[in-house]
Design a protein around this motif. Structure first.
Motif, PDB file in Angstrom:
ATOM      1  N   LEU A 258       2.897  -6.689  -3.718  1.00  0.00           N
ATOM      2  CA  LEU A 258       2.562  -6.855  -2.824  1.00  0.00           C
ATOM      3  C   LEU A 258       2.377  -6.578  -1.582  1.00  0.00           C
ATOM      4  O   LEU A 258       1.482  -7.073  -0.085  1.00  0.00           O
ATOM      5  CB  LEU A 258       4.310  -8.296  -2.280  1.00  0.00           C
ATOM      6  CG  LEU A 258       3.653  -9.114  -1.339  1.00  0.00           C
ATOM      7  CD1 LEU A 258       5.138  -9.907  -1.230  1.00  0.00           C
ATOM      8  CD2 LEU A 258       4.291  -8.593   0.701  1.00  0.00           C
ATOM      9  N   LEU A 259       2.929  -5.593  -1.523  1.00  0.00           N
ATOM     10  CA  LEU A 259       2.530  -4.402  -0.159  1.00  0.00           C
ATOM     11  C   LEU A 259       1.171  -4.179   0.061  1.00  0.00           C
ATOM     12  O   LEU A 259       0.855  -3.786   0.644  1.00  0.00           O
ATOM     13  CB  LEU A 259       3.447  -3.560  -0.059  1.00  0.00           C
ATOM     14  CG  LEU A 259       5.456  -3.520   0.541  1.00  0.00           C
ATOM     15  CD1 LEU A 259       6.381  -2.970  -0.970  1.00  0.00           C
ATOM     16  CD2 LEU A 259       5.465  -4.279   1.724  1.00  0.00           C
ATOM     17  N   ASN A 260       1.240  -3.487  -1.485  1.00  0.00           N
ATOM     18  CA  ASN A 260      -0.669  -2.667  -1.293  1.00  0.00           C
ATOM     19  C   ASN A 260      -1.300  -4.228  -1.044  1.00  0.00           C
ATOM     20  O   ASN A 260      -2.146  -3.476  -0.471  1.00  0.00           O
ATOM     21  CB  ASN A 260      -0.229  -2.827  -3.212  1.00  0.00           C
ATOM     22  CG  ASN A 260      -0.286  -1.300  -2.930  1.00  0.00           C
ATOM     23  OD1 ASN A 260      -0.325   0.363  -1.891  1.00  0.00           O
ATOM     24  ND2 ASN A 260       1.007  -1.009  -4.396  1.00  0.00           N
ATOM     25  N   ALA A 261      -1.487  -5.782  -1.823  1.00  0.00           N
ATOM     26  CA  ALA A 261      -1.440  -6.109  -1.101  1.00  0.00           C
ATOM     27  C   ALA A 261      -2.159  -6.679   0.364  1.00  0.00           C
ATOM     28  O   ALA A 261      -2.959  -6.920   0.660  1.00  0.00           O
ATOM     29  CB  ALA A 261      -1.836  -7.739  -2.342  1.00  0.00           C
ATOM     30  N   VAL A 297       6.319 -12.715   5.539  1.00  0.00           N
ATOM     31  CA  VAL A 297       6.891 -11.065   6.371  1.00  0.00           C
ATOM     32  C   VAL A 297       6.040  -9.948   6.716  1.00  0.00           C
ATOM     33  O   VAL A 297       6.326  -8.907   7.607  1.00  0.00           O
ATOM     34  CB  VAL A 297       8.656 -11.511   5.918  1.00  0.00           C
ATOM     35  CG1 VAL A 297       9.437 -10.448   6.297  1.00  0.00           C
ATOM     36  CG2 VAL A 297       9.212 -12.584   6.439  1.00  0.00           C
ATOM     37  N   VAL A 298       6.411  -9.543   5.624  1.00  0.00           N
ATOM     38  CA  VAL A 298       5.160  -8.357   5.673  1.00  0.00           C
ATOM     39  C   VAL A 298       4.609  -8.164   6.757  1.00  0.00           C
ATOM     40  O   VAL A 298       4.151  -6.927   7.203  1.00  0.00           O
ATOM     41  CB  VAL A 298       5.066  -8.280   4.422  1.00  0.00           C
ATOM     42  CG1 VAL A 298       3.879  -6.338   3.951  1.00  0.00           C
ATOM     43  CG2 VAL A 298       6.041  -8.181   3.062  1.00  0.00           C
ATOM     44  N   ILE A 335      10.592  -0.726   4.397  1.00  0.00           N
ATOM     45  CA  ILE A 335      10.470  -0.130   5.665  1.00  0.00           C
ATOM     46  C   ILE A 335       9.285  -0.424   5.849  1.00  0.00           C
ATOM     47  O   ILE A 335       8.498   0.627   5.082  1.00  0.00           O
ATOM     48  CB  ILE A 335      11.523   1.455   6.149  1.00  0.00           C
ATOM     49  CG1 ILE A 335      12.964   1.921   5.287  1.00  0.00           C
ATOM     50  CG2 ILE A 335      10.859   1.965   6.858  1.00  0.00           C
ATOM     51  CD1 ILE A 335      13.354   2.522   5.077  1.00  0.00           C
ATOM     52  N   VAL A 336       8.848  -0.652   7.323  1.00  0.00           N
ATOM     53  CA  VAL A 336       7.568  -0.184   7.807  1.00  0.00           C
ATOM     54  C   VAL A 336       7.991   0.453   9.001  1.00  0.00           C
ATOM     55  O   VAL A 336       8.432  -0.481  10.040  1.00  0.00           O
ATOM     56  CB  VAL A 336       7.509  -1.722   8.038  1.00  0.00           C
ATOM     57  CG1 VAL A 336       5.843  -1.458   8.565  1.00  0.00           C
ATOM     58  CG2 VAL A 336       6.949  -2.677   6.605  1.00  0.00           C
ATOM     59  N   ALA A 337       6.960   1.465   9.517  1.00  0.00           N
ATOM     60  CA  ALA A 337       7.851   2.224  10.624  1.00  0.00           C
ATOM     61  C   ALA A 337       6.220   2.599  11.355  1.00  0.00           C
ATOM     62  O   ALA A 337       5.042   2.732  10.813  1.00  0.00           O
ATOM     63  CB  ALA A 337       8.099   3.622  10.069  1.00  0.00           C
ATOM     64  N   SER A 371      10.395 -15.173  10.748  1.00  0.00           N
ATOM     65  CA  SER A 371      10.173 -13.392  10.529  1.00  0.00           C
ATOM     66  C   SER A 371      11.874 -13.426   9.768  1.00  0.00           C
ATOM     67  O   SER A 371      12.415 -13.928   8.629  1.00  0.00           O
ATOM     68  CB  SER A 371      10.021 -12.080  10.102  1.00  0.00           C
ATOM     69  OG  SER A 371       8.980 -11.848  10.269  1.00  0.00           O
ATOM     70  N   LYS A 372      12.944 -13.196  10.454  1.00  0.00           N
ATOM     71  CA  LYS A 372      14.174 -13.418  10.784  1.00  0.00           C
ATOM     72  C   LYS A 372      15.025 -14.372   9.845  1.00  0.00           C
ATOM     73  O   LYS A 372      15.033 -13.899   9.461  1.00  0.00           O
ATOM     74  CB  LYS A 372      14.708 -13.055  12.716  1.00  0.00           C
ATOM     75  CG  LYS A 372      16.409 -12.931  12.171  1.00  0.00           C
ATOM     76  CD  LYS A 372      16.513 -12.279  13.252  1.00  0.00           C
ATOM     77  CE  LYS A 372      18.348 -11.978  13.555  1.00  0.00           C
ATOM     78  NZ  LYS A 372      18.850 -13.196  13.572  1.00  0.00           N
ATOM     79  N   GLY A 373      13.966 -15.306  10.815  1.00  0.00           N
ATOM     80  CA  GLY A 373      14.391 -16.839  10.070  1.00  0.00           C
ATOM     81  C   GLY A 373      14.360 -16.569   8.676  1.00  0.00           C
ATOM     82  O   GLY A 373      14.773 -17.153   7.602  1.00  0.00           O
TER      83      GLY A 373
END
Length: 413
Positions: A258-261, A297-298, A335-337, A371-373
Motif C-alpha cells: 500500500l505504501l509503495n502504491a 490515512v497514508v 512512520i512518515v517523516a 486520519s486520527k478518527g
C-alpha cells in the motif's frame, strides 16, 4: 439516624425508595458511594425528603439522562430525560433488564460484552464512551455515556449511568469527514492529472522520433520506451482505482504494498522538486483493516509531508513490526517523516482538531482529524514530533508522524 439513597426500584407493582432494599446490606450509620460525584448517606433535614417523589424531582432536573442498574442489570431508577430519549415511560423501564431492552447489539450480543458491565467485572468506570442504544421504536440513538459503580462499604451493589444524546454532533462529524474526502479527491485528481501528463508527453515525443528515424533498431528502442511510459500510465490508473475502492468489511492488507502504491502517485512531483525518498519497509504481517480508509490515512500523511518539504528535501517512510507496549498486541508501526520547516507551535495543541491547518489556501484542516478518527477506529494510535527551523541544531528540523495499527481487526471496524 435514618438514611435515604438516591435510587428507585420496582417492587411488585409499587415503586419504593431503594433504601427499602439496601437496608438488608447496610445499617443507617454506614456510607454509600455513588458515581457521577460523591453521594453519602446523611441525616434527613426534613421529613419531606423521605418521599421518593422529591428524589425523583431532583433527578429530573438534570439535563442528561441518568439511570441505575442492580447487579442483575435491572433498572433501579431512571430520570425523565433518559426515558424520553429512549421513547419509554419511566414505569416501562423500572425493574427491566435494560441491556436486553435498549442496548443489545446483534454483533455484540451477550451482556458480558457490554462496556457498562465492565464495572461489575473490574470496578472500572467508563468515561464518555461513544455507543449506540435503541429506542422503543427500534431506531438507533447515538450517545456518549459515562458510568460508575455504586458501592456500599467497598462492595459494588449496582451501577449509575449518565448518557448524552450526540446524534446531531455525530451527523456533523460525518458531514465533515465527507467534506475532507471530497477535498482529498480533488487534490488527488490534480496530482494524477500531472502524473499522467508526463508519460503522455514522453509518448508523444517518442512517436515523433519513430516517424523521423530511418533505422529499425532506433524504431524498436523508441517503441520500447513508449511501451514503458504506457505501463507507467496503467500503473497510476490502477492505483487510483484502488484508492477509491470501498470496502464495508475489513480485509487483509499488505501495508508495504500500500505504501509503495501511494508513493507511485507522487512520482512526478518528487522528481520535479528533487525530493529524495528513503523507503525502509521491513517484512511485516498483513493487517486486517478497511483498505480504503487506511490508504486515505497514508495519503494524507505523505501529502502533508510533501507540502512541508522544500525543493531538494527528503521524505522518510518506515514500516516495521511492533507490539503494543500496554497490551502486548501484535501490530505494525508506520512512520512518515520529512525535513521540512516543522509545525507552527501555536497549532500543536489543536493539531488533531477540525479546521486546523498551516495551508491556508489549499488545506481544509480536516485531514489529520479524519486520519486520527480512522486510526482509532481500527484500534490504533497516531502521534507526532516536530521541530522548527532555527532551533538549537540548525540541520535537524521537520516532522515525524507515527501510526501503530494492530494486526487483528478492532471490534469497532
Amino acid at each position: 439516624m435514618r438514611t435515604v439513597c438516591l435510587l428507585r426500584v420496582q417492587v411488585a407493582a409499587e415503586t419504593k425508595p431503594a433504601s427499602h432494599l439496601l437496608e438488608k446490606f447496610y445499617s443507617g450509620s454506614e456510607r454509600v458511594r455513588m458515581g457521577m460525584g460523591q453521594m453519602r448517606t446523611m441525616p434527613l433535614a426534613s421529613p419531606a425528603w423521605e418521599h421518593a417523589e422529591h428524589w425523583q424531582a431532583l433527578l429530573d432536573t438534570s439535563g442528561e439522562g441518568i439511570w441505575g442498574l442492580d447487579l442483575e442489570g435491572r433498572c433501579t431508577f431512571v430520570n425523565r430525560v433518559a426515558a424520553s430519549a429512549l421513547g419509554f415511560r419511566a414505569e416501562e423501564l423500572l425493574g427491566v433488564d435494560l441491556h436486553e431492552l435498549v442496548h443489545r447489539h446483534p454483533a455484540r450480543g451477550a451482556r458480558t460484552e457490554c462496556p457498562i458491565y465492565e464495572i461489575f467485572r473490574g470496578n472500572r468506570p467508563a468515561r464518555q464512551l461513544a455507543d449506540t442504544f435503541f429506542r422503543k421504536d427500534g431506531s438507533p440513538l447515538a450517545v456518549a455515556l459515562s458510568s460508575e459503580p455504586i458501592t456500599v462499604e467497598g462492595r459494588v451493589r449496582g451501577v449509575a449511568v449518565a448518557l448524552r444524546d450526540v446524534t446531531r454532533s455525530r451527523q456533523q462529524d460525518e458531514a465533515l469527514r465527507k467534506l475532507e474526502k471530497q477535498a482529498a479527491v480533488g487534490q488527488l485528481a490534480s496530482s494524477i492529472a500531472h502524473e499522467i501528463n508526463n508519460p503522455l508527453e514522453s509518448i508523444t515525443n517518442l512517436l515523433y522520433l519513430i516517424r523521423q528515424t530511418e533505422t529499425m533498431s532506433d524504431v524498436q528502442e523508441y517503441a520500447r520506451l513508449a511501451q514503458d511510459e504506457l505501463a507507467r500510465v496503467t500503473a497510476i490508473t490502477l492505483q487510483t482505482l484502488r484508492f477509491h475502492r470501498q470496502y464495508s468489511r475489513p480485509v487483509e492488507v499488505d501495508l508495504a504494498e500500500l505504501l509503495n502504491a501511494v508513493i507511485v502517485l507522487y512520482t512526478g512531483r518528487l522528481l520535479v522538486r528533487g525530493v529524495t525518498v528513503e523507503l525502509k519497509l521491513e517484512d511485516a504481517p498483513k493487517i486486517f483493516c478497511i483498505e480504503g480508509e487506511i490508504r486515505q490515512v497514508v495519503n494524507n500523511l505523505v501529502r502533508n509531508a510533501l507540502d512541508a518539504i522544500s525543493e531538494g528535501g527528503r521524505l522518510f517512510v518506515r514500516l516495521h513490526v511492533q507490539r503494543d507496549w500496554r497490551t502486548g498486541a501484535r501490530g505494525v508501526r508506520l512512520i512518515v517523516a520529512d525535513n521540512g520547516e516543522g509545525i507552527v507551535a501555536s497549532i500543536l495543541p489543536h493539531l488533531f482538531e477540525p479546521f486546523q491547518t498551516t495551508k491556508e489556501l489549499t488545506g481544509t484542516g480536516l485531514g489529520l482529524w479524519v486520519s486520527k478518527g480512522i486510526v482509532e477506529k481500527h484500534g490504533g494510535r497516531i502521534a507526532f514530533r516536530t521541530r522548527g527551523e532555527g532551533g538549537d541544531v540548525p540541520d535537524r528540523h521537520g516532522t515525524v508522524f507515527a501510526v501503530w495499527l494492530p494486526v487483528a481487526p478492532a471490534a469497532s471496524v
